[in-house]
Design an enzyme around this catalytic site. Structure first.
Site, PDB file in Angstrom:
ATOM      1  N   ASP A  28       0.861  -1.176   0.000  1.00  8.46           N
ATOM      2  CA  ASP A  28       0.000   0.000   0.000  1.00  8.46           C
ATOM      3  C   ASP A  28       0.908   1.240   0.000  1.00  8.46           C
ATOM      4  O   ASP A  28       1.521   1.570   1.009  1.00  8.46           O
ATOM      5  CB  ASP A  28      -0.877  -0.049   1.254  1.00  8.46           C
ATOM      6  N   GLU A  80      29.614   3.117   3.160  1.00  6.75           N
ATOM      7  CA  GLU A  80      29.384   1.681   3.309  1.00  6.75           C
ATOM      8  C   GLU A  80      29.247   1.059   1.925  1.00  6.75           C
ATOM      9  O   GLU A  80      28.938  -0.115   1.789  1.00  6.75           O
ATOM     10  CB  GLU A  80      28.197   1.385   4.227  1.00  6.75           C
ATOM     11  N   CYS A 112      26.111   4.749   8.731  1.00  7.39           N
ATOM     12  CA  CYS A 112      25.772   6.083   8.225  1.00  7.39           C
ATOM     13  C   CYS A 112      26.549   7.223   8.859  1.00  7.39           C
ATOM     14  O   CYS A 112      26.310   8.382   8.539  1.00  7.39           O
ATOM     15  CB  CYS A 112      24.280   6.342   8.399  1.00  7.39           C
ATOM     16  N   ARG A 199      12.229  -3.444  13.868  1.00  5.04           N
ATOM     17  CA  ARG A 199      11.856  -2.459  14.890  1.00  5.04           C
ATOM     18  C   ARG A 199      12.976  -2.176  15.883  1.00  5.04           C
ATOM     19  O   ARG A 199      12.990  -1.141  16.533  1.00  5.04           O
ATOM     20  CB  ARG A 199      10.608  -2.938  15.647  1.00  5.04           C
ATOM     21  N   THR A 201      15.829  -1.342  15.217  1.00 10.75           N
ATOM     22  CA  THR A 201      16.653  -0.206  14.766  1.00 10.75           C
ATOM     23  C   THR A 201      16.181   1.115  15.387  1.00 10.75           C
ATOM     24  O   THR A 201      16.885   2.107  15.310  1.00 10.75           O
ATOM     25  CB  THR A 201      16.612  -0.050  13.221  1.00 10.75           C
ATOM     26  N   HIS A 234      20.391  12.595  12.110  1.00  7.47           N
ATOM     27  CA  HIS A 234      20.445  11.584  11.057  1.00  7.47           C
ATOM     28  C   HIS A 234      19.021  11.220  10.673  1.00  7.47           C
ATOM     29  O   HIS A 234      18.104  11.246  11.498  1.00  7.47           O
ATOM     30  CB  HIS A 234      21.236  10.346  11.500  1.00  7.47           C
ATOM     31  N   LYS A 239      10.390  10.033   9.656  1.00 13.19           N
ATOM     32  CA  LYS A 239       9.656   9.857  10.908  1.00 13.19           C
ATOM     33  C   LYS A 239      10.570   9.945  12.139  1.00 13.19           C
ATOM     34  O   LYS A 239      10.250  10.625  13.102  1.00 13.19           O
ATOM     35  CB  LYS A 239       8.992   8.479  10.859  1.00 13.19           C
ATOM     36  N   ARG A 243      10.207  12.441  15.350  1.00  4.57           N
ATOM     37  CA  ARG A 243       9.766  11.862  16.619  1.00  4.57           C
ATOM     38  C   ARG A 243      10.767  12.183  17.733  1.00  4.57           C
ATOM     39  O   ARG A 243      10.386  12.495  18.861  1.00  4.57           O
ATOM     40  CB  ARG A 243       9.579  10.349  16.483  1.00  4.57           C
ATOM     41  N   ASN A 266      17.333   8.078   2.167  1.00  4.64           N
ATOM     42  CA  ASN A 266      18.453   8.026   3.106  1.00  4.64           C
ATOM     43  C   ASN A 266      19.743   7.814   2.333  1.00  4.64           C
ATOM     44  O   ASN A 266      19.972   6.730   1.803  1.00  4.64           O
ATOM     45  CB  ASN A 266      18.234   6.888   4.117  1.00  4.64           C
ATOM     46  N   SER A 296      24.718   2.861  12.439  1.00  8.97           N
ATOM     47  CA  SER A 296      24.285   1.608  13.050  1.00  8.97           C
ATOM     48  C   SER A 296      25.494   0.839  13.535  1.00  8.97           C
ATOM     49  O   SER A 296      26.565   0.906  12.947  1.00  8.97           O
ATOM     50  CB  SER A 296      23.523   0.763  12.024  1.00  8.97           C
TER      51      SER A 296
END
Lengths: 345, 133
Positions: A28, A80, A112, A199, A201, A234, A239, A243, A266, A296
């Site tokens: 979707d 990377e 990153c 999740r 991450t 970063h 989102k 947040r 990204n 990461s």
């Protein structure tokens, strides 16, 4: 005084819309566009890679600086997606901008945040007198496994920063890092695509590190949110940084000038470097910026930056981030597959 | 055909940063660099020169059947570029649609992969050109 003598960013011309990717995998597209906050992402041309992007960004940085490339004593390229597993990207950049041979160079890798790691190394070399100027670059042509959530965000871009002590466009008042071993994202040798913890991450990785580095920076500088005009976080998607801002009580309008994921995706090592370039493209002299990168694995580098009067003199000498964002051509999913060499021939 | 390593390496200054030379006696610029100035012979004095990368299209063609290593680039424009400093050089035109690629169009140099020797060989980097909007 130590800080940014000049900066430059580069984003490839091609884009693919989130809906084009969603269509192929039967997802979707509205839900994904809204969920990730990514409308489209940048895609490199078939003849572009992390080296060519790094060279273009470095050349723009040199255009904005009044220095002889021979005065550059160190170049670090973080990525990377280094084109060679063994053979440095940094030597290619050094040769292309005419900085060789009396200098040092090395490639960096920290997911990153390898670009901001380069800025910290340059700060150390310049401050100790080991280098007159250092160049730190973050450049990536990142890949996501077809059909994976990462495919909607993994994109391409680069940012280059010349670090020195004279003719600064922005002073770096301080830097602070927050690092732990957190397995949120990785890629083993020989693998084409990375793996990630879904999740996982989020909270223990991105939010913990980016937030802690930003808060730690403010503690050390004895500052608070009101002291800063811009916050650059970063941005693996649109989102997460918003947040985090909400959680920390940062007004949204201080974050959006440095939030480019909706339009380019990204760009990994390029992300924070390009985002900060976009802020420098528009910030007024005296503006104060708090930057917090994320790699990461995991770690965050924070910087407290004050823009100087010189910014207005040099920013128009090079192509701005906004011009790169606006100059685009859309690809079909088929063409995108060709550009990213996902098709084995 | 795979080009030898020494040959690729020798061309790095030319391909990466458009380094040629200029004769100080007659002021003629050369790319690739000459060993002797053909105009001044013994009286010539050649010195290194880095060209700006700005120029215009002198002539061009469109390649549909590419040589090995350029399969993904095709179709592409191949042009003779007259650099603003004088020399004419052959180069690929990127990211410029058919309407923009014409004789006299202004171009600037970009840094790209020129060729790759398969998946395990060397990547040849260097100049290509883009029409300025």
């Amino acid at each position: 005084m130590i800080g940014i003598v000049s900066y430059g960013a580069y984003i490839p011309k091609y884009r693919i819309k989130t809906e084009k990717i969603a269509e192929v995998w039967g997802e979707d597209s509205d839900r994904i566009t809204k969920g990730l906050g990514i409308i489209e992402k940048s895609v490199p041309n078939v003849d572009e890679d992390a080296s060519t992007l790094a060279v273009e960004a470095a050349r723009i940085a040199l255009k904005r600086a009044d220095i002889d490339p021979q005065e550059i004593d160190a170049i670090f390229v973080g990525s990377e997606s280094h084109p060679y597993a063994v053979k440095p990207t940094s030597t290619i950049v050094a040769e292309a901008i005419g900085a060789t041979p009396h200098m040092t160079a090395a490639d960096l890798e920290f997911a990153c945040k390898a670009g901001t790691a380069g800025i910290q190394i340059c700060l150390g070399l310049v401050k100790s007198g080991m280098a007159r100027y250092g160049v730190a670059i973050g450049s990536d042509t990142s890949q996501g496994r077809p059909g994976d959530a990462l495919e909607y965000s993994a994109s391409a871009g680069a940012g280059a920063y010349i670090i020195g002590q004279k003719n600064l466009v922005a002073e770096i008042n301080g830097t602070y890092s927050f690092t732990t071993d957190t397995p949120d994202f990785w890629r083993r040798p020989g693998q084409d695509y990375p793996s990630h913890g879904g999740r996982f991450t989020g909270e223990p990785a991105y939010f913990k590190h980016v937030g802690s580095a930003a808060r730690g920076m403010m503690e050390r500088m004895n500052t608070s949110i009101e002291d800063y005009d811009y916050f650059v976080f970063h941005q693996p998607n649109a989102k997460f940084p918003l947040r985090l801002a909400k959680k920390m009580g940062i007004p949204k309008e201080k974050v959006t000038p440095g939030l480019l994921t909706p339009y380019i995706g990204n760009t990994y090592s390029g992300a924070i470097m390009v985002a900060l370039s976009n802020v420098l493209d528009q910030a007024k002299p005296g503006a104060r910026i708090l930057v917090s990168s994320f790699g990461s694995g995991a770690g965050s580098d924070a910087f407290d930056i004050t823009v100087t009067d010189r910014i207005e003199e040099v920013r128009n000498r090079g192509t701005k981030v906004k011009e790169f964002i606006d100059n685009k051509e859309y690809l079909s999913y088929g063409k995108y597959v060709k550009h990213r060499r996902k098709l084995k021939m | 055909m795979v080009e030898g390593i020494p040959s690729i390496w020798r061309k790095i200054p030319n391909r990466y940063r458009l380094e040629g030379n200029v004769c100080e006696t007659c002021e003629t610029a050369y790319f690739p660099p000459r060993v002797v100035c053909p105009k001044c012979r013994r009286k010539g004095k050649l010195v290194k020169k880095r060209f700006s990368g700005n120029g215009k299209i002198y002539s061009f063609t469109k390649v549909y059947t590419p040589p090995t290593g350029l399969e993904l680039d095709a179709p592409y424009h191949l042009a003779i570029i007259e650099l603003s400093e004088g020399p004419k050089i052959l180069g690929q035109i990127v990211e410029s649609d058919d309407k923009k690629v014409k004789i006299g169009a202004q171009v600037k140099m970009v840094f790209r992969k020129m060729k790759e020797d398969g998946n395990a060989g060397l990547i040849h980097y260097g100049y290509k050109f883009k029409v300025i909007d």
